[in-house]
Scaffold this motif. Structure first.
Motif, short mmCIF file in Angstrom:
data_model
loop_
_atom_site.label_atom_id
_atom_site.label_comp_id
_atom_site.label_asym_id
_atom_site.label_seq_id
_atom_site.Cartn_x
_atom_site.Cartn_y
_atom_site.Cartn_z
N SER A 85 0.76 -1.02 -0.14
CA SER A 85 0.16 -0.01 0.00
C SER A 85 0.85 1.06 0.10
CB SER A 85 -0.76 0.07 1.13
OG SER A 85 -1.62 1.51 1.50
N ASN A 86 0.25 2.21 -0.77
CA ASN A 86 1.15 3.52 -0.64
C ASN A 86 0.21 4.43 -0.48
OD1 ASN A 86 -0.07 3.58 -3.12
ND2 ASN A 86 1.56 3.82 -4.38
N LYS A 87 -0.87 4.28 0.07
CA LYS A 87 -2.13 5.02 0.13
C LYS A 87 -2.23 5.90 1.64
CE LYS A 87 -4.70 2.60 -3.08
NZ LYS A 87 -3.72 1.82 -3.70
N GLY A 88 -1.07 5.79 2.57
CA GLY A 88 -1.16 6.36 3.75
C GLY A 88 -1.93 5.30 4.64
N ILE A 89 -2.50 4.72 4.57
CA ILE A 89 -3.19 3.42 5.24
C ILE A 89 -3.10 2.19 4.57
CG2 ILE A 89 -4.99 5.21 6.47
CD1 ILE A 89 -6.93 4.09 4.46
N SER A 90 -3.56 1.19 5.56
CA SER A 90 -3.12 0.04 4.98
C SER A 90 -4.14 -0.49 3.84
CB SER A 90 -3.49 -1.20 6.21
OG SER A 90 -4.46 -1.09 6.88
N SER A 91 -5.33 0.00 3.85
CA SER A 91 -6.22 0.09 2.71
C SER A 91 -7.10 -0.99 2.33
CB SER A 91 -5.16 0.64 1.38
OG SER A 91 -4.99 -0.68 0.50
N HIS A 92 -7.99 -0.60 1.63
CA HIS A 92 -9.17 -1.73 0.94
C HIS A 92 -8.37 -2.55 0.03
CE1 HIS A 92 -11.40 2.23 2.00
NE2 HIS A 92 -12.08 1.24 2.42
N CYS A 93 -7.30 -2.18 -0.60
CA CYS A 93 -6.90 -2.65 -1.82
C CYS A 93 -6.04 -3.94 -1.72
CB CYS A 93 -6.26 -1.73 -2.62
SG CYS A 93 -7.12 -0.33 -3.11
N GLN A 94 -5.43 -3.84 -0.44
CA GLN A 94 -4.49 -5.05 -0.25
C GLN A 94 -4.45 -5.02 1.43
OE1 GLN A 94 -3.23 -7.55 -2.21
NE2 GLN A 94 -3.50 -6.50 -4.22
N ASN A 95 -4.41 -6.08 1.78
CA ASN A 95 -4.23 -6.28 3.24
C ASN A 95 -2.72 -6.54 3.76
OD1 ASN A 95 -4.85 -7.65 6.09
ND2 ASN A 95 -6.33 -6.34 5.60
N PRO A 96 -2.24 -6.20 4.78
CA PRO A 96 -0.91 -6.33 5.20
C PRO A 96 -0.62 -7.83 5.82
CG PRO A 96 -1.76 -5.10 6.97
CD PRO A 96 -2.78 -5.10 5.69
N PHE A 97 -1.25 -8.84 4.86
CA PHE A 97 -1.29 -10.23 5.31
C PHE A 97 -0.87 -11.08 3.98
CE2 PHE A 97 -3.56 -14.16 4.38
CZ PHE A 97 -3.34 -14.95 5.34
N CYS A 98 -0.25 -12.12 4.17
CA CYS A 98 0.20 -13.24 3.12
C CYS A 98 0.36 -14.26 3.53
CB CYS A 98 1.25 -12.45 2.32
SG CYS A 98 2.50 -13.71 1.98
N ALA A 99 -0.06 -15.30 2.89
CA ALA A 99 0.29 -16.61 3.38
C ALA A 99 1.20 -17.42 2.12
CB ALA A 99 -0.85 -17.49 3.59
N LEU A 100 2.00 -18.08 2.65
CA LEU A 100 2.84 -18.87 1.79
C LEU A 100 2.32 -20.48 2.25
CD1 LEU A 100 6.45 -17.58 1.75
CD2 LEU A 100 4.46 -17.07 0.09
N VAL A 101 1.82 -21.12 1.24
CA VAL A 101 1.20 -22.43 1.35
C VAL A 101 1.65 -23.44 0.42
CG1 VAL A 101 -0.92 -21.49 2.34
CG2 VAL A 101 -0.89 -22.22 0.16
#
Ligand code: DGJ
Length: 724
Positions: free
Chosen positions: A220-236
């Motif tokens: 995110s570069n929108k100043g907040i974590s944002s609707h567009c991507q969440n600060p979450f990721c999983a490697l499965v």
């Protein structure tokens, strides 16, 4: 001991309930990330120094040709410019102007408990024996910086947290250009990456892709974590599903610009870095100053993605969410927004309250439109005093009347914003975020208030504090309705301009802290045009977040399934609204998966709806613990394109279970045998509706034939099973 130092091998081993993590101190003080995966015996681990191919990769002359290259070794916290060409976690520019950064082991300590991070939200321990912490201090001797890697393992979960502190031990200023919270080197790239993409009103859709060579990730570069991507990721692992396979989940406890990047290199290995987005960040560190990164949470499961999510849920309910409403039941609310939008006044709200109270609703929330001269979204943000045209006698007598009805009272603020048409802006035009000489962009007719500045925070807090201290307020919804651009603050020197975004979010945290500290009894709900700031950092301040501005129950299925990847049901604000697509009962069944409420004109309920509402409210109370703190099984996902969505909650002691099924197709008479998950095979369960008793084993192995139960478009049904 969950963390041990094996002296003869110069090796740290960090164990959680499910995982082991091994770090070696190698020759020359290089820190190597030897292993992260299923919990193991340390003797079985071989050191991985060099991968298949490193022929062009530089070697450290002090280490001997061919032995070791920083570019192919699994470096614990990869840094920039000293022979490791992969995406780095650390880049520091020193007095000499170069940004070559190379950190080597200096010392370490291991202790019980977990430290907090100054000025930043983080997970916590309820008692020191819950967790063990390892701090490894590494240093770049040339730059004069000490980098302390802080790891905490939680013995009762498959959870590890990481953060980093960087201290300038030189006598010159240095500039941090990249300081990620987490860096993990995996010896393979045989993973799928799961991320949560979206947009306003359709947040956190699940997206899964196979890793490929090169860089991939979200930010995110929108100043907040944002609707567009969440600060979450999983490697499965490829083929991992809800119940099988390996899943590593990563979540950043941060609400500002973030970046999560995976790089698969020429050795088919993967480096994952996660932290503050380096594209919009740098930080000047004077001698003796310390910079703290946000915290990263890592979860490991070898029982599939479902177990990964349940671990996050348990951990966040116990070690992230805090305060009065961590465990105590939250009141069922009626929110004025979708019922009346800006068209509210004392009489209308009291009418809502009266109608709501009769049905068993417990709190009236007055949303946007109560302050300044706000009748639409064009004015008054920043004028946090009551609109006397709408509330002739002021706020207090109105709030008293609400309380006299036996209802709690909630209010709406958007503290980090300012309308150009406001007394606040007219008095302080310089308080809005703007770059010098430019007219700032406008979003929803508003500017962003420069809360990186303490004087600005004081000015807005003074107004909020007056409202909160003079009135009995039980709940506060904190909104944030645009992204941030024109990033600059008048108070920052030229060298510090890139500190703006991080300083902004630190300012937000400071304001939220003031609210929490001064008003600990207020139930605080975060919101950013729905779920634009749905991240773990916000959960440190508010136990619940308004999940989305989209209240359509069928769209909400995807939003809630996606959100549940790492966030617990207790954190998701979910309301029954007037959206007509799904029947009223389905709207309630979907909203029950969260912090439940209503958001429609309660005065207009039919008699039939009124009796349904009473039942729904009874359900909310009955299932509160089961849903908020139970174990979630995502049984049939709406992302799979099937004709049903289904989810199940099982209480921690496995004595209760609630299954909800929603039909997504017009006619759905196909065979549907539902095999329950998470039950105790030894227990006998009674189906409350039919009165029939089944063993846990029967329900799990044979399942129930539910073919004729839910087969009309958007119809839904719940099954409640209780141990006999
Ligand atoms: C956006 C929120 O998500 C809505 O629930 C509502 O509070 C509006 N803002 C008010 O402007």
């Amino acid at each position: 001991m969950p963390i041990i130092y094996i002296k003869d091998k110069r090796r740290f081993k960090l164990d959680t309930l499910t995982s082991s993590y091994i770090i070696d101190i190698f020759d020359g003080g290089y820190l190597l990330n030897i292993y992260y995966g299923k919990r193991i015996d340390e003797d079985r681990v071989e050191r991985r120094l060099r991968m298949r191919n490193a022929s062009f990769s530089p070697v450290d002359p002090k280490m001997g040709e061919g032995e070791f290259s920083p570019d192919s070794a699994p470096i614990e916290y990869g840094s920039d410019g000293a022979g490791d060409f992969r995406i780095s976690a650390l880049k520091i520019c020193g007095d000499s102007g170069d940004s070559v950064t190379d950190i080597r082991y200096r010392s370490h300590k291991i202790y019980s408990g977990k430290p907090s991070i100054p000025d930043l939200p983080s997970t916590y321990v309820n008692s020191d024996d819950e967790a063990t912490t390892l701090e490894i201090c590494a240093a770049d001797e040339i730059k004069g910086v000490e980098v302390t890697l802080v790891y905490t393992v939680f013995e009762n979960y498959g959870v590890m947290t990481k953060s980093v502190r960087i201290k300038n031990v030189s006598d010159k200023c240095v500039k941090i250009e990249r300081a990620m919270s987490l860096c993990n080197d995996f010896p393979t790239m045989d993973f799928d990456m799961i991320t949560l993409y979206g947009r306003h009103a359709m947040e956190r859709n699940v997206e899964r892709r196979s890793l490929s060579h090169g860089l991939q990730g979200v930010s995110s570069n929108k100043g907040i974590s944002s609707h567009c991507q969440n600060p979450f990721c999983a490697l499965v692992s490829h083929g991992a599903d809800e119940d099988n396979g390996e899943a590593y989940g990563f979540n950043l406890v941060y609400s500002g610009n973030f970046s999560i990047m995976a790089e698969c290199d020429y050795n088919d290995s993967t480096r994952l870095v996660m932290g503050i987005n380096p594209d919009t960040f740098s930080w000047n560190l004077s001698p003796d100053e310390v910079f703290y990164t946000p915290e990263a949470v890592s979860v490991y499961s070898y029982n599939g993605i479902g177990e990964m999510s349940r671990t996050f849920h348990r951990f966040y309910n116990n070690n992230l969410i805090n305060g009065k409403y961590k465990r105590s039941e939250r009141p069922i609310l009626i929110n004025s927004w979708e019922a009346a939008y800006f068209d509210i006044d004392e009489q209308k709200l009291l009418d809502f309250g009266r109608a709501a109270k009769e049905l068993g609703i417990e709190m009236l929330v007055m949303d946007d439109g109560w302050f300044g001269h706000r009748n639409d979204d064009k004015s008054s943000l920043g004028d946090w005093f009551v609109n006397e045209n709408k509330f002739k006698n002021g706020l207090s007598p109105f709030i008293d009347k609400v309380h006299d009805m036996g209802l709690k009272f909630g209010i709406w603020f958007e503290p980090e914003m300012i309308s150009p048409d406001s007394d606040f802006y007219r008095a302080h035009p310089d308080y809005c975020v703007h770059a010098s000489g430019r007219t700032p962009m406008i979003g929803r007719n508003q500017y962003v208030l420069d809360v990186s500045r303490e004087d600005v925070r004081d000015a807005v807090w003074k107004q909020m504090d007056a409202v909160l201290s003079q009135n009995k307020i039980d709940y506060l919804k904190w909104d944030f309705n645009r992204y941030i651009c024109d990033a600059d603050s008048a108070t920052l020197s030229k060298e510090r301009k890139e500190e703006f975004y991080h300083r902004f979010i630190l300012g937000t945290y400071d304001l939220m802290n003031r609210l929490k500290t001064n008003y600990p009894d207020i139930l605080f709900e975060n919101c950013s045009g729905g779920g634009g700031r749905f991240d773990p950092a916000m959960l440190c301040y508010s136990p619940q977040i308004w999940t989305s501005d989209n209240t359509d129950a069928i769209d909400r299925l995807k939003i809630q399934f996606g959100t549940s990847m790492c966030y617990p049901a207790s954190s998701m604000g979910a309301h029954v609204s007037a959206h007509p697509k799904a029947p009223f009962s389905t709207r309630a069944n979907v909203a029950l998966w969260g912090s439940f409420g209503y958001e429609l004109d309660v005065r207009k309920f039919t008699e039939e709806q009124k009796s349904q509402v009473k039942e729904q409210i009874a359900d909310y109370h009955k299932y509160y613990d089961l849903i908020h703190y139970g174990e979630l099984y995502r049984a049939l996902s709406p992302f799979d394109g099937g004709d049903k969505a289904a989810w199940q909650f099982v209480s921690e002691d496995k004595s209760e279970c609630l299954l909800t099924v929603v039909c997504l197709k017009e006619q759905s008479y196909e065979r549907f045998i539902y095999k329950f998950k998470g039950l105790n095979a030894e227990f006998n369960y009674k189906d409350e509706e039919s009165g029939k008793v089944y063993s846990g084993e029967y329900l799990t192995v044979f399942g129930l034939d539910l073919r004729n139960e839910v087969n009309h478009l958007y119809g839904s049904k719940k099954w409640y099973l209780k141990k006999m």
